[in-house]
Write an enzyme that holds these catalytic residues in place. Structure first.
Site, PDB file in Angstrom:
ATOM      1  CG  ASN A  11      -1.703   1.222   1.224  1.00  0.00           C
ATOM      2  OD1 ASN A  11      -1.894   1.961   0.317  1.00  0.00           O
ATOM      3  ND2 ASN A  11      -2.253   1.456   2.502  1.00  0.00           N
ATOM      4  CE  LYS A  13      -0.366   3.610   4.839  1.00  0.00           C
ATOM      5  NZ  LYS A  13      -0.508   3.856   6.258  1.00  0.00           N
ATOM      6  CG  HIS A  95      -6.182   1.770   5.419  1.00  0.00           C
ATOM      7  ND1 HIS A  95      -5.598   2.938   5.994  1.00  0.00           N
ATOM      8  CD2 HIS A  95      -5.134   1.006   4.872  1.00  0.00           C
ATOM      9  CE1 HIS A  95      -4.269   2.766   6.384  1.00  0.00           C
ATOM     10  NE2 HIS A  95      -3.766   1.568   5.642  1.00  0.00           N
ATOM     11  CD  GLU A  97      -3.705   5.644   6.416  1.00  0.00           C
ATOM     12  OE1 GLU A  97      -2.386   5.652   7.004  1.00  0.00           O
ATOM     13  OE2 GLU A  97      -3.684   5.929   5.216  1.00  0.00           O
ATOM     14  CD  GLU A 163      -5.792  -0.890   8.547  1.00  0.00           C
ATOM     15  OE1 GLU A 163      -5.122  -0.589   7.936  1.00  0.00           O
ATOM     16  OE2 GLU A 163      -6.967  -0.377   8.443  1.00  0.00           O
ATOM     17  N   GLY A 169       2.379   2.902  10.934  1.00  0.00           N
ATOM     18  CA  GLY A 169       3.266   4.125  10.856  1.00  0.00           C
ATOM     19  C   GLY A 169       3.650   4.717  12.134  1.00  0.00           C
ATOM     20  CB  SER A 208       5.126  -0.693  12.104  1.00  0.00           C
ATOM     21  OG  SER A 208       4.702   0.544  12.383  1.00  0.00           O
TER      22      SER A 208
END
Length: 246
Positions: A11, A13, A95, A97, A163, A169, A208
């Protein structure tokens, strides 16, 4: 049932211009050796036409999001048909985000997954808990509730990515034991939601992931690969993760 090769869903992003994507694909083609994982590059929509013609054979192409609508007056959105037409075979939905910054609910995620499947794309349905939920010891119930809501009316041809939000991150990574605990719970829930055998579903871990932890995570019985963020941007890291899984 034979366990499938692990999948590394890369991904990017909101990174890489089309020219940078072309260079990345050329570098990957030069460095990647046979064996290891299956690879899928989940790139910004503007990069997909470039990658479709440049990725090495056998590396799949996917989107990072998809509209829940088939077509129409939805400025800025990308339809499942558009993704399929450019060569995508899969797409991320839900996701963390998107859930946080765009207030996507489980119902919206499920609608996107259904739309993806209607056009032959495999949705990668993302679920996972925040740090406060984990600290209360409620991570399993929270994540499984999210899974049920995000797969309402969705067919069984899907991938689930766990996730933990607190590990995305941040440099913090769930332990291999943490990943396995949740993957096993997700697999059990999927067996209750679908008629397909529990082992037919692919479950990824995301948060991560790096070359130095990918092998231990993917060695877990119920983990079938990883949704990779930051480490997907450097070809050297992708190759190192692939080699670690040979």
């Amino acid at each position: 049932m034979t366990r499938p090769r692990p999948l590394l869903a890369l991904n990017w992003k909101m990174n890489k211009t089309p020219s940078e994507a072309r260079a990345w694909a050329a570098d990957l083609a030069a460095a990647l050796t046979p064996g290891g994982a299956e690879l899928a590059v989940l790139a910004p929509a503007i990069d997909l036409p470039v990658l479709a013609g440049e990725l090495p054979a056998g590396v799949a192409l996917g989107g990072q999001d998809v509209s829940r609508h088939e077509a129409g007056a939805y400025t800025g959105e990308i339809s499942a048909e558009m993704l399929r037409d450019v060569g995508a075979t899969c797409v991320i939905v839900g996701h963390s985000e998107r859930r946080e910054y765009h207030a996507e609910t489980d119902a919206v995620v499920a609608a996107k997954a259904r739309q993806a499947q209607a056009f032959g794309l495999v949705p990668i349905v993302c679920v996972g808990e925040s740090l406060d939920v984990r600290e209360r010891g409620e991570q399993v119930n929270f994540t499984l509730d999210q899974l049920r809501g995000s797969t309402e009316g969705v067919g069984e041809n899907l991938i689930v990515a766990y996730e933990p939000v607190w590990a995305i991150g941040t440099g913090r990574t769930a332990t291999a034991k943490d990943a396995e605990e949740m993957a096993a719970a997700i697999r059990g829930a999927l067996a209750g939601l679908y008629t397909a055998g529990a082992q037919s579903f692919r479950i990824l871990y995301g948060g991560s992931v790096k070359p130095d932890n990918i092998a231990s995570i993917c060695a877990q019985p119920n983990v079938n690969g990883a949704l990779v963020g930051g480490a997907s941007l450097k070809v050297a890291d992708v190759v190192a993760m692939n080699d670690a899984l040979k």
